[in-house]
Design an enzyme around this catalytic site. Structure first.
Site, PDB file in Angstrom:
ATOM      1  N   SER A 112       6.261 -42.318  24.794  1.00 33.34           N
ATOM      2  CA  SER A 112       7.283 -41.297  24.955  1.00 33.34           C
ATOM      3  C   SER A 112       8.407 -41.834  25.829  1.00 33.34           C
ATOM      4  CB  SER A 112       6.704 -40.026  25.592  1.00 33.34           C
ATOM      5  OG  SER A 112       7.729 -39.069  25.825  1.00 33.34           O
ATOM      6  N   SER A 113       9.641 -41.603  25.411  1.00 34.17           N
ATOM      7  CA  SER A 113      10.798 -42.006  26.210  1.00 34.17           C
ATOM      8  C   SER A 113      11.038 -41.050  27.368  1.00 34.17           C
ATOM      9  CB  SER A 113      12.044 -42.054  25.330  1.00 34.17           C
ATOM     10  OG  SER A 113      12.352 -40.754  24.827  1.00 34.17           O
TER      11      SER A 113
ATOM     12  N   HIS B   5       5.051 -29.163  19.854  1.00 35.54           N
ATOM     13  CA  HIS B   5       6.079 -28.889  18.848  1.00 35.54           C
ATOM     14  C   HIS B   5       5.495 -28.398  17.535  1.00 35.54           C
ATOM     15  CE1 HIS B   5       8.729 -31.933  21.219  1.00 35.54           C
ATOM     16  NE2 HIS B   5       8.822 -30.718  21.705  1.00 35.54           N
TER      17      HIS B   5
ATOM     18  N   ASN C 261       4.526 -47.805  27.273  1.00 28.92           N
ATOM     19  CA  ASN C 261       5.727 -47.616  26.461  1.00 28.92           C
ATOM     20  C   ASN C 261       6.454 -48.956  26.359  1.00 28.92           C
ATOM     21  OD1 ASN C 261       7.275 -45.483  25.065  1.00 28.92           O
ATOM     22  ND2 ASN C 261       8.933 -46.081  26.445  1.00 28.92           N
TER      23      ASN C 261
ATOM     24  N   GLN D 112       3.785 -34.500  21.689  1.00 28.54           N
ATOM     25  CA  GLN D 112       5.084 -34.065  21.192  1.00 28.54           C
ATOM     26  C   GLN D 112       5.169 -34.264  19.675  1.00 28.54           C
ATOM     27  OE1 GLN D 112       6.844 -36.774  24.385  1.00 28.54           O
ATOM     28  NE2 GLN D 112       8.479 -35.279  24.170  1.00 28.54           N
TER      29      GLN D 112
ATOM     30  N   ARG E 250      14.950 -40.175  16.783  1.00 27.52           N
ATOM     31  CA  ARG E 250      16.170 -40.549  17.481  1.00 27.52           C
ATOM     32  C   ARG E 250      16.358 -42.052  17.639  1.00 27.52           C
ATOM     33  NH1 ARG E 250      14.177 -35.878  19.394  1.00 27.52           N
ATOM     34  NH2 ARG E 250      15.630 -34.153  19.691  1.00 27.52           N
TER      35      ARG E 250
ATOM     36  N   CYS F 287       4.333 -12.300   8.718  1.00 28.42           N
ATOM     37  CA  CYS F 287       3.016 -11.832   9.163  1.00 28.42           C
ATOM     38  C   CYS F 287       2.258 -12.842  10.009  1.00 28.42           C
ATOM     39  CB  CYS F 287       2.160 -11.411   7.972  1.00 28.42           C
ATOM     40  SG  CYS F 287       1.547 -12.780   6.946  1.00 28.42           S
TER      41      CYS F 287
ATOM     42  N   ILE G 297       4.256 -34.089  15.574  1.00 25.84           N
ATOM     43  CA  ILE G 297       3.900 -33.007  14.647  1.00 25.84           C
ATOM     44  C   ILE G 297       3.131 -33.533  13.442  1.00 25.84           C
ATOM     45  CG2 ILE G 297       5.892 -31.616  15.343  1.00 25.84           C
ATOM     46  CD1 ILE G 297       7.254 -32.485  12.695  1.00 25.84           C
TER      47      ILE G 297
ATOM     48  N   ALA H  64       6.500 -40.170  20.082  1.00 24.18           N
ATOM     49  CA  ALA H  64       6.677 -40.796  18.768  1.00 24.18           C
ATOM     50  C   ALA H  64       6.195 -42.230  18.725  1.00 24.18           C
ATOM     51  CB  ALA H  64       8.149 -40.724  18.364  1.00 24.18           C
TER      52      ALA H  64
END
Length: 260
Positions: free
Chosen positions: A194-195, A120, A219, A102, A36, A131, A104, A24
């Site tokens: 990313s954590s 994800h 990060n 990760q 989060r 279908c 979307i 994120a």
């Protein structure tokens, strides 16, 4: 940091297989709230409202609540930022073989990255729960705003759902298997934003390290992997990644100019 950046760039440049994984923190500077964090979406929305069981029990209500989340993450104001663009540039130059995300939001693809593994799923698509037909999400969201709750598949009449992994669902196995294979074969594994706190994605960098990859982490905060990585940059990805991409490119240019 300049020396570390230069050596990290050299490792990426010389790798036979370089893989990136993003979370994120890559997208927050595009105006997308995380889930989060201190101001994350789960502070204002109940995660239980987006569980698979609620979608099955009350798809219309699920979709009405989903519009609020999608407005924050897929609005017209959302666009790739310099971090997305730097990763796409590394792939274009042949320095990055694949990108595992990760996220979307679909911003890596919009930025020009081609080999993207979406662990994800993607909020840019919907899928028929019966279908399996996939469609662009934006027109379906418009249908929901117009009162079609839930939206249904034109082919079979099944209920459409966001093509993302809901609570209570497993990650797509094909994507997860490909991600694990890339982690095992990578010479360099770059983790950005990313954590490393959400499994099973959080285990991928450890897998890469166990198989001998040179680890590069970008990060703002310390991660569980910080004690075992070669390059641990506590920096904003939108600042650090363009510099890293430029160092990779600059080193390649210097190498080529030195050849007889």
């Amino acid at each position: 940091m300049d020396d570390a950046l230069r050596f990290a760039a050299q490792a990426i440049r010389e790798a036979e297989c370089a893989v990136a994984m993003t979370g994120a923190g890559v997208s927050t500077n595009s105006g997308i709230p995380d889930f989060r964090g201190e101001n994350g979406l789960w502070k204002t929305h109940d995660p239980a409202d987006f569980h698979r069981s609620r979608f099955e029990a009350s798809p219309g209500e699920f979709w009405r609540d989903r519009l609020d989340v999608d407005a924050a993450r897929h609005g017209e104001h959302v666009a790739p930022n310099p971090a997305h663009e730097a990763l796409a540039a590394l792939e274009t130059r042949g320095a990055l073989d694949a990108l595992i995300t990760q996220n979307i939001d679909g911003l890596h693809t919009k930025a020009g990255s081609e080999h993207v593994i979406e662990l994800h799923g993607s909020g840019e698509r919907v899928v028929c729960d019966d279908c399996g037909r996939r469609l662009a999400a934006a027109p379906v969201r418009d249908r929901v705003r117009g009162g079609e709750t839930p939206p249904r598949c034109a082919d079979c009449g099944g209920v459409l759902k966001p093509d993302v992994v809901l609570f209570g669902e497993q990650l797509p196995q094909a994507a997860l298997l490909e991600a694990h294979a890339l982690a095992e074969s990578a010479d360099v594994f770059l983790v950005v934003g990313s954590s490393l706190s959400v499994e099973p994605a959080a285990s991928l960098p450890g897998t890469a390290a166990d198989h001998g990859a040179t680890m590069v982490v970008v990060n703002l905060d310390r991660t569980p992997l910080s004690g075992r990585v070669e390059y641990d940059f506590r920096a904003d990805a939108t600042d650090l990644l363009p510099r890293l991409a430029a160092a990779v490119d600059g080193g390649a240019a210097a190498r080529d100019s030195a050849r007889p």
